[in-house]
Design an enzyme around this catalytic site. Structure first.
Site, PDB file in Angstrom:
ATOM      1  N   ASP A  35      45.126  27.754  54.327  1.00 39.86           N
ATOM      2  CA  ASP A  35      44.915  28.731  55.394  1.00 39.86           C
ATOM      3  C   ASP A  35      46.007  28.492  56.437  1.00 39.86           C
ATOM      4  O   ASP A  35      46.706  27.480  56.389  1.00 39.86           O
ATOM      5  CB  ASP A  35      43.514  28.527  56.018  1.00 39.86           C
ATOM      6  CG  ASP A  35      43.253  29.483  57.187  1.00 39.86           C
ATOM      7  OD1 ASP A  35      43.577  30.681  57.074  1.00 39.86           O
ATOM      8  OD2 ASP A  35      42.716  29.037  58.218  1.00 39.86           O
ATOM      9  N   SER A  36      46.096  29.404  57.399  1.00 38.84           N
ATOM     10  CA  SER A  36      47.039  29.187  58.501  1.00 38.84           C
ATOM     11  C   SER A  36      46.625  27.980  59.340  1.00 38.84           C
ATOM     12  O   SER A  36      47.423  27.473  60.121  1.00 38.84           O
ATOM     13  CB  SER A  36      47.073  30.424  59.389  1.00 38.84           C
ATOM     14  OG  SER A  36      45.793  30.614  59.974  1.00 38.84           O
ATOM     15  N   TYR A  41      48.841  33.305  61.691  1.00 36.20           N
ATOM     16  CA  TYR A  41      49.474  34.263  60.787  1.00 36.20           C
ATOM     17  C   TYR A  41      49.215  35.705  61.236  1.00 36.20           C
ATOM     18  O   TYR A  41      50.018  36.585  61.010  1.00 36.20           O
ATOM     19  CB  TYR A  41      48.890  34.125  59.374  1.00 36.20           C
ATOM     20  CG  TYR A  41      49.346  32.943  58.551  1.00 36.20           C
ATOM     21  CD1 TYR A  41      50.288  32.017  59.009  1.00 36.20           C
ATOM     22  CD2 TYR A  41      48.818  32.765  57.263  1.00 36.20           C
ATOM     23  CE1 TYR A  41      50.683  30.946  58.211  1.00 36.20           C
ATOM     24  CE2 TYR A  41      49.212  31.702  56.458  1.00 36.20           C
ATOM     25  CZ  TYR A  41      50.143  30.790  56.935  1.00 36.20           C
ATOM     26  OH  TYR A  41      50.530  29.740  56.121  1.00 36.20           O
ATOM     27  N   CYS A  56      42.360  32.551  53.400  1.00 40.31           N
ATOM     28  CA  CYS A  56      42.882  33.254  54.570  1.00 40.31           C
ATOM     29  C   CYS A  56      42.980  34.734  54.228  1.00 40.31           C
ATOM     30  O   CYS A  56      43.676  35.104  53.269  1.00 40.31           O
ATOM     31  CB  CYS A  56      44.266  32.696  54.899  1.00 40.31           C
ATOM     32  SG  CYS A  56      45.107  33.568  56.228  1.00 40.31           S
ATOM     33  N   CYS A  63      37.996  37.182  59.069  1.00 44.53           N
ATOM     34  CA  CYS A  63      39.007  36.120  59.218  1.00 44.53           C
ATOM     35  C   CYS A  63      38.238  34.823  59.016  1.00 44.53           C
ATOM     36  O   CYS A  63      37.129  34.662  59.551  1.00 44.53           O
ATOM     37  CB  CYS A  63      39.615  36.180  60.610  1.00 44.53           C
ATOM     38  SG  CYS A  63      40.541  34.693  61.087  1.00 44.53           S
ATOM     39  N   HIS A  66      38.492  31.984  60.171  1.00 47.30           N
ATOM     40  CA  HIS A  66      38.185  31.188  61.371  1.00 47.30           C
ATOM     41  C   HIS A  66      36.861  31.628  62.024  1.00 47.30           C
ATOM     42  O   HIS A  66      36.197  30.829  62.682  1.00 47.30           O
ATOM     43  CB  HIS A  66      39.283  31.355  62.439  1.00 47.30           C
ATOM     44  CG  HIS A  66      40.531  30.563  62.188  1.00 47.30           C
ATOM     45  ND1 HIS A  66      41.422  30.881  61.189  1.00 47.30           N
ATOM     46  CD2 HIS A  66      41.045  29.478  62.824  1.00 47.30           C
ATOM     47  CE1 HIS A  66      42.438  30.023  61.220  1.00 47.30           C
ATOM     48  NE2 HIS A  66      42.234  29.162  62.213  1.00 47.30           N
TER      49      HIS A  66
END
Ligand code: DGL
Length: 277
Positions: A9-10, A41, A72, A190, A192
């Site tokens: 992932d970022s 990203y 991601c 997303c 996150h």
């Protein structure tokens, strides 16, 4: 099920997918790369996200992974097709906003979608949305800064900024609730955002359904490993985390370690950890 799975992932968001992967595949081993040195990203150019996704895939390849999970939404939207073309023999699984599961849950047929600017602007997302045209109304909300705020909160424990951004973005989407015309289901598009569940609950209350894709991605990964004929060992004791996980960061390793301690169950104090400059 055994096997070595590369996950990236970022930043720390993909840990929400790694949670589901570890639950589904307790006997598999995982290498997780957080590209925090080149995040976020979602507000960068497609060329940047493509270049980073290729570099990380090459790094995971060096570790002889048998499959890769792009944990991601943004990198999946921008890069998955190219990565599959680059390396047709490597199974690559992506994650996309959970519009279809949300459709199955929504009664009001008004569904909110929070995601990065890049994901919502991508051709892949537009195709997904078009495939569901007429079945519900999707209210799309790009959430600039939210992934970054979640990233920083892992080490500071300061959630004030997350709280403010969740309030601002949900307010911009309109009215939430279970009455006709209200948004009753919210897609966390997303990886996150599941780590902002508490802050979202505070503004939305208990009745709005929050949907993300971790368990579905984990099931798909199990199928991919099966196709590769990796020995099925049946349900067994999970591997100890120190043997099961290698965590790599291109940014601040302490931040990834703090996030893993906080959000992954069964984490030892000293996980198998390598920081990459
Ligand atoms: N976690 C990523 C996603 O699922 C993006 C966060 C970022 O903007 O870097 O889209």
């Amino acid at each position: 099920m055994t096997g070595l799975v590369g996950v990236f992932d970022s930043g720390i968001g993909g840990l929400s997918i790694l949670q589901a992967l570890r639950a589904e595949l307790p006997q598999s081993r995982f290498i997780y790369i957080a590209d925090s040195g080149h995040a976020p990203y979602g507000e960068r150019s497609d060329a940047h996200v493509m270049a980073r996704s290729r570099a990380i895939t090459a790094e995971l390849r060096k570790h002889q992974v048998q499959t890769i999970v792009i944990a991601c939404n943004t990198a999946t939207a921008v890069a998955i097709e190219q990565l599959r073309t680059d390396d047709p023999d490597l199974p690559i699984i992506g994650v996309e906003p959970a519009l279809k599961p949300a459709l199955a849950l929504s009664q009001t047929r008004r569904i909110g979608v929070m995601a990065t600017r890049s994901t919502l602007a991508s051709a892949k997302f537009k195709t997904l949305q078009a495939s569901l045209a007429g079945q519900a109304e999707f209210v799309l909300q790009p959430c600039d800064g939210l992934a970054d705020a979640i990233e920083r909160s892992a080490s500071s424990n300061d959630t004030a900024e997350i709280q403010a951004l969740c309030a601002k973005y949900t307010q911009a989407m309109g009215s939430f609730g279970t009455d006709s015309g209200q948004i009753d289901t919210l897609v966390l598009g997303c990886t996150h955002y599941p780590f902002a569940t508490q802050q979202l609950r505070e503004v939305l209350g208990p009745h709005v359904q929050l949907v993300s894709n971790g368990p579905a991605v984990a099931r798909q990964t199990r199928l991919k490993l099966l196709e590769r004929a990796l020995p099925a060992t049946g349900r067994q004791e999970p591997l100890p985390a120190a043997a099961q996980l290698m965590l790599i960061s291109t940014g601040n390793p302490q931040l990834l370690q703090a996030a893993a301690q906080r959000w992954l169950p069964r984490m030892p104090t000293e996980p198998n950890f390598i920081g990459v400059p």
